[in-house]
Structure formats: structure tokens, C-alpha cells
Write a protein that holds these residues in place. Sequence first.
Motif, PDB file in Angstrom:
ATOM      1  N   TYR A  30      24.641  27.602  -7.873  1.00 32.60           N
ATOM      2  CA  TYR A  30      22.698  27.721  -8.008  1.00 32.60           C
ATOM      3  C   TYR A  30      23.158  27.982  -5.644  1.00 32.60           C
ATOM      4  CZ  TYR A  30      18.716  29.405  -8.878  1.00 32.60           C
ATOM      5  OH  TYR A  30      17.272  30.514  -8.911  1.00 32.60           O
ATOM      6  N   PRO A  31      22.347  28.019  -5.050  1.00 33.17           N
ATOM      7  CA  PRO A  31      22.175  28.500  -3.262  1.00 33.17           C
ATOM      8  C   PRO A  31      21.800  26.272  -3.356  1.00 33.17           C
ATOM      9  CG  PRO A  31      21.571  30.721  -3.883  1.00 33.17           C
ATOM     10  CD  PRO A  31      21.702  29.413  -5.700  1.00 33.17           C
ATOM     11  N   LYS A  32      22.839  26.374  -1.856  1.00 32.90           N
ATOM     12  CA  LYS A  32      22.342  25.177  -0.931  1.00 32.90           C
ATOM     13  C   LYS A  32      22.679  23.609  -2.692  1.00 32.90           C
ATOM     14  CE  LYS A  32      21.427  25.744   2.038  1.00 32.90           C
ATOM     15  NZ  LYS A  32      22.378  25.429   3.307  1.00 32.90           N
ATOM     16  N   SER A  33      23.678  24.426  -3.376  1.00 34.33           N
ATOM     17  CA  SER A  33      23.813  23.523  -4.255  1.00 34.33           C
ATOM     18  C   SER A  33      25.195  21.721  -2.951  1.00 34.33           C
ATOM     19  CB  SER A  33      23.976  23.070  -5.737  1.00 34.33           C
ATOM     20  OG  SER A  33      23.004  23.515  -5.554  1.00 34.33           O
ATOM     21  N   GLY A  34      25.948  22.911  -2.359  1.00 36.03           N
ATOM     22  CA  GLY A  34      26.906  21.934  -2.177  1.00 36.03           C
ATOM     23  C   GLY A  34      28.223  22.394  -2.560  1.00 36.03           C
ATOM     24  N   ASN A  35      28.118  24.092  -2.964  1.00 35.91           N
ATOM     25  CA  ASN A  35      29.497  25.291  -2.531  1.00 35.91           C
ATOM     26  C   ASN A  35      30.185  25.322  -0.818  1.00 35.91           C
ATOM     27  OD1 ASN A  35      30.533  27.609  -3.394  1.00 35.91           O
ATOM     28  ND2 ASN A  35      29.409  27.903  -4.861  1.00 35.91           N
ATOM     29  N   THR A  36      30.223  25.150  -0.146  1.00 36.83           N
ATOM     30  CA  THR A  36      30.271  25.036   0.709  1.00 36.83           C
ATOM     31  C   THR A  36      30.741  23.978   1.326  1.00 36.83           C
ATOM     32  OG1 THR A  36      28.358  26.761   2.117  1.00 36.83           O
ATOM     33  CG2 THR A  36      29.900  25.537   3.818  1.00 36.83           C
ATOM     34  N   TRP A  37      30.525  22.703   1.214  1.00 37.25           N
ATOM     35  CA  TRP A  37      30.827  21.634   0.995  1.00 37.25           C
ATOM     36  C   TRP A  37      32.612  21.624   0.297  1.00 37.25           C
ATOM     37  CZ3 TRP A  37      27.718  16.377  -0.664  1.00 37.25           C
ATOM     38  CH2 TRP A  37      29.133  15.013  -0.900  1.00 37.25           C
ATOM     39  N   VAL A  58      36.548  28.348   6.102  1.00 39.04           N
ATOM     40  CA  VAL A  58      36.497  27.965   5.187  1.00 39.04           C
ATOM     41  C   VAL A  58      37.155  29.620   4.089  1.00 39.04           C
ATOM     42  CG1 VAL A  58      35.204  27.163   3.808  1.00 39.04           C
ATOM     43  CG2 VAL A  58      35.242  26.209   5.392  1.00 39.04           C
ATOM     44  N   HIS A  59      36.417  30.852   4.759  1.00 45.21           N
ATOM     45  CA  HIS A  59      36.441  31.626   3.921  1.00 45.21           C
ATOM     46  C   HIS A  59      38.100  32.178   3.001  1.00 45.21           C
ATOM     47  CE1 HIS A  59      37.596  32.889   8.132  1.00 45.21           C
ATOM     48  NE2 HIS A  59      38.434  33.646   7.206  1.00 45.21           N
ATOM     49  N   ARG A  60      38.532  31.307   3.978  1.00 45.15           N
ATOM     50  CA  ARG A  60      40.096  31.859   3.939  1.00 45.15           C
ATOM     51  C   ARG A  60      40.769  30.819   2.493  1.00 45.15           C
ATOM     52  NH1 ARG A  60      43.861  30.070   8.733  1.00 45.15           N
ATOM     53  NH2 ARG A  60      45.483  30.560   7.176  1.00 45.15           N
ATOM     54  N   VAL A 106      46.561  31.088  -8.382  1.00 44.44           N
ATOM     55  CA  VAL A 106      45.195  30.795  -8.040  1.00 44.44           C
ATOM     56  C   VAL A 106      43.888  32.080  -7.425  1.00 44.44           C
ATOM     57  CG1 VAL A 106      43.877  28.966  -7.171  1.00 44.44           C
ATOM     58  CG2 VAL A 106      45.435  28.383  -8.796  1.00 44.44           C
ATOM     59  N   ASN A 107      43.655  31.916  -7.894  1.00 45.96           N
ATOM     60  CA  ASN A 107      42.869  32.345  -6.451  1.00 45.96           C
ATOM     61  C   ASN A 107      41.167  32.150  -6.290  1.00 45.96           C
ATOM     62  OD1 ASN A 107      43.754  34.980  -5.186  1.00 45.96           O
ATOM     63  ND2 ASN A 107      44.687  35.599  -7.384  1.00 45.96           N
ATOM     64  N   LEU A 108      41.026  31.130  -5.901  1.00 42.51           N
ATOM     65  CA  LEU A 108      39.725  30.703  -5.294  1.00 42.51           C
ATOM     66  C   LEU A 108      38.480  31.654  -4.996  1.00 42.51           C
ATOM     67  CD1 LEU A 108      40.545  27.230  -3.264  1.00 42.51           C
ATOM     68  CD2 LEU A 108      40.466  27.680  -6.255  1.00 42.51           C
ATOM     69  N   VAL A 109      37.149  31.675  -5.938  1.00 45.10           N
ATOM     70  CA  VAL A 109      36.180  32.908  -5.866  1.00 45.10           C
ATOM     71  C   VAL A 109      35.039  32.347  -5.758  1.00 45.10           C
ATOM     72  CG1 VAL A 109      35.524  35.145  -6.333  1.00 45.10           C
ATOM     73  CG2 VAL A 109      38.024  34.743  -6.554  1.00 45.10           C
ATOM     74  N   LYS A 110      34.474  32.026  -4.642  1.00 47.64           N
ATOM     75  CA  LYS A 110      33.162  31.469  -4.667  1.00 47.64           C
ATOM     76  C   LYS A 110      32.022  32.607  -5.004  1.00 47.64           C
ATOM     77  CE  LYS A 110      28.871  31.391  -1.691  1.00 47.64           C
ATOM     78  NZ  LYS A 110      28.497  31.385  -0.223  1.00 47.64           N
ATOM     79  N   THR A 111      31.121  31.875  -6.146  1.00 46.06           N
ATOM     80  CA  THR A 111      29.966  32.584  -6.556  1.00 46.06           C
ATOM     81  C   THR A 111      28.251  32.240  -6.763  1.00 46.06           C
ATOM     82  OG1 THR A 111      29.495  34.776  -8.271  1.00 46.06           O
ATOM     83  CG2 THR A 111      30.399  32.032  -8.599  1.00 46.06           C
ATOM     84  N   HIS A 112      27.387  32.606  -6.972  1.00 47.76           N
ATOM     85  CA  HIS A 112      26.256  32.194  -6.812  1.00 47.76           C
ATOM     86  C   HIS A 112      25.540  33.266  -7.907  1.00 47.76           C
ATOM     87  CE1 HIS A 112      25.578  29.624  -3.835  1.00 47.76           C
ATOM     88  NE2 HIS A 112      25.758  30.292  -2.139  1.00 47.76           N
ATOM     89  N   ASN A 113      26.807  33.770  -8.852  1.00 44.23           N
ATOM     90  CA  ASN A 113      26.094  34.285 -10.280  1.00 44.23           C
ATOM     91  C   ASN A 113      25.912  33.595 -11.093  1.00 44.23           C
ATOM     92  OD1 ASN A 113      25.610  37.465  -9.076  1.00 44.23           O
ATOM     93  ND2 ASN A 113      27.633  36.904  -8.325  1.00 44.23           N
ATOM     94  N   ILE A 114      25.022  33.911 -11.951  1.00 46.16           N
ATOM     95  CA  ILE A 114      25.093  33.039 -13.462  1.00 46.16           C
ATOM     96  C   ILE A 114      26.039  33.960 -14.320  1.00 46.16           C
ATOM     97  CG2 ILE A 114      23.357  35.261 -14.104  1.00 46.16           C
ATOM     98  CD1 ILE A 114      22.239  32.726 -15.751  1.00 46.16           C
ATOM     99  N   ALA A 241      30.823  18.383   9.867  1.00 43.08           N
ATOM    100  CA  ALA A 241      30.934  20.404   9.954  1.00 43.08           C
ATOM    101  C   ALA A 241      29.718  20.189  10.601  1.00 43.08           C
ATOM    102  CB  ALA A 241      30.658  20.269   8.586  1.00 43.08           C
ATOM    103  N   LYS A 242      28.501  19.420  10.706  1.00 39.63           N
ATOM    104  CA  LYS A 242      27.364  19.760  11.928  1.00 39.63           C
ATOM    105  C   LYS A 242      28.141  20.191  13.694  1.00 39.63           C
ATOM    106  CE  LYS A 242      22.285  18.466  13.006  1.00 39.63           C
ATOM    107  NZ  LYS A 242      22.280  19.434  11.919  1.00 39.63           N
ATOM    108  N   GLY A 243      28.897  18.831  13.602  1.00 44.07           N
ATOM    109  CA  GLY A 243      29.409  18.676  15.382  1.00 44.07           C
ATOM    110  C   GLY A 243      30.074  20.213  15.566  1.00 44.07           C
ATOM    111  N   GLN A 244      30.447  20.307  14.130  1.00 42.59           N
ATOM    112  CA  GLN A 244      31.428  22.208  14.361  1.00 42.59           C
ATOM    113  C   GLN A 244      30.299  22.962  14.630  1.00 42.59           C
ATOM    114  OE1 GLN A 244      34.765  23.198  12.408  1.00 42.59           O
ATOM    115  NE2 GLN A 244      35.427  21.197  11.777  1.00 42.59           N
TER     116      GLN A 244
END
Length: 295
Positions: A30-37, A58-60, A106-114, A241-244
Motif C-alpha cells: 500500500y502506498p507509504k508502507s516502505g516500498n521505496t526503502w 533506485v528505479h533501475r 528476475v524482473n523486479l516490479v514495484k506495484t501499489h495495485n491490489i 536517504a534523507k541526507g541525499q
Amino acid sequence: MSKTPKKTSAKTTRPAQPTPKASIVWLASYPKSGNTWTRIFLANYLMNTREPVSINQVHRFGMGDSIAKTYRMVAKDEAADLEDVNVTLRLRDRVLRGIIGNGADVNLVKTHNIRSAAYGTDLIPAKYTRSSVYIMRNPLDMVLSYARHYGITAAEAIDVIGRSDNANASDTSTVWQFLGSWSEHVNSWTADAPYPSLVLRYEDMLNKPERAFGALVQHLGVPLDPERLQRAIRFSSFDEAKGQEAKAGFAENPGKNKTFFTSGKAGGWKDELSDDLVAKLRTEHHDTMKRFGYL
């Protein structure tokens, strides 16, 4: 007397289309749950460098399944009004086939979809899926970050994450994303699946990082090296991350909040949410929160 041979028509046999490799590893949340981390950690572990990987690289290491640019590419000459939900869903299968078309294991794919269907379209097709990683966060904390991210109040955010029709409409950078309520989303991704799945709690990633991130590495089938693990955990810390972001910005910040990395702690809801909002959220998501230790 010889007979004239009958004319025969030659049939053209098309070569069989190769079966697509089920190579997608969904990095779902779900958005804002730690996916980016999670993706920042993976970038640092997989790169295995002596300096932190830029958060803007990171998008790579986990492309999104809702990037508008990708949908425009597969649409080609078609009229692609991505604000039209039907257009987005019609193109989705082609986008996913494009992702697995590289032949990688392997292809890592980010998703917020149910993990469900939207208007009859399977959002997370098992035929393209190798495995899944689901990252969840205590909704009492998640909803505060969700509110900041979308520029709404905490009360509005609690209402939104309780709705089955919750979805993110298309904008200039992303296409439609179908979320559902927080409980529906969690239950969809943690239900039995025809492929391996790993569930990570944000709070365990904070309090037991070696165990949580170590399990992630092993789930992906990557050799687990303790020293490399510790370094990747350190390089993907909230402070790093915050510093960057303070120095170079963060490309994935939608701009509704000055900073993307605002608070990486757990338990902030105790100081920020009123008793009535806490009670409302706990009532609406009681069973799912209890199941995963959030009550």
C-alpha cells in the motif's frame, strides 16, 4: 487416360509463440508502507559498492507497473488517453509482456495495485509472476505518511484507506492504480498464491533488519553475505536517504510535500492522531490489524 491432379492449397504454419517466462517479482505495498526503502536496500545490496547508491538510481532496481511513459510506448499509434481507465487496463497486459520480454530470470516490479481484478482485468497475472514480496506497515503510522504524501488531512486519509473503490487516477507520470481499502489490499497479497511469497512488516525491518532484509535476499535467490547485508542496511538507512534528498532531491517525490523522506520511525501516531481517529481506524481494520500484530 491420366487424371488431372487436384490442386492443393499450401497452408502456412506460423511458428508457435514462445511461452513468456514468469519472471516478475512483485515488490508490492500500500502506498507509504516502505516500498521505496525496500528498493533502496536492494539497490545497495545488488550493486555491492563501497559508497551508498544514489536514491535517484533506485528505479533501475525495480521499475513500476504504472509508469505512464511505458504505457505510451506500448500504445504506439493507438489513441492512448491514459486518463481513460479502460485504455489503461487494455494496455496493461502489453506492458507486463514488455517487462518480461527481456528474457531475464528476475524482473523486479514495484506495484501499489491490489492483487485482484479491476473491471475484469487481472492486475497481477500469475502467468507472468515468479514470486512476490509484500511490505506492510501499521496503518496508524502509514496513514500519517499517506496524508502528507497526498496533501490531505489525517481524517481524510483514514476515510480514503477504508474505501473499496480507493484508486489513484492517471496523471502526467503514472496511470491508474487500484488500491482498495488497506485491509483488502493486505489480505489480497497475503492470501495463498500459486507462487512463492514473502511478507515483510515495516516494523520488523526497523527493529530486526538483519532478519527481515536477510529473508528478502534469500527469497530472491541471491547469496546472503553478512558483511554485505550490514553495509546495504546502513546505506539504505532513513538518515542516509534523507541526507541525499536534501542535497540532490528525489525524482520520485510527487511534489505535494517538500520532502519524500519525512519520518522513518514507528509509533508516531501516538502523538499525532486523536483518540477518535485511532478508534475509527482500529474499528474498520480490526481483523487485519489483529492478524498481523498491530492491536
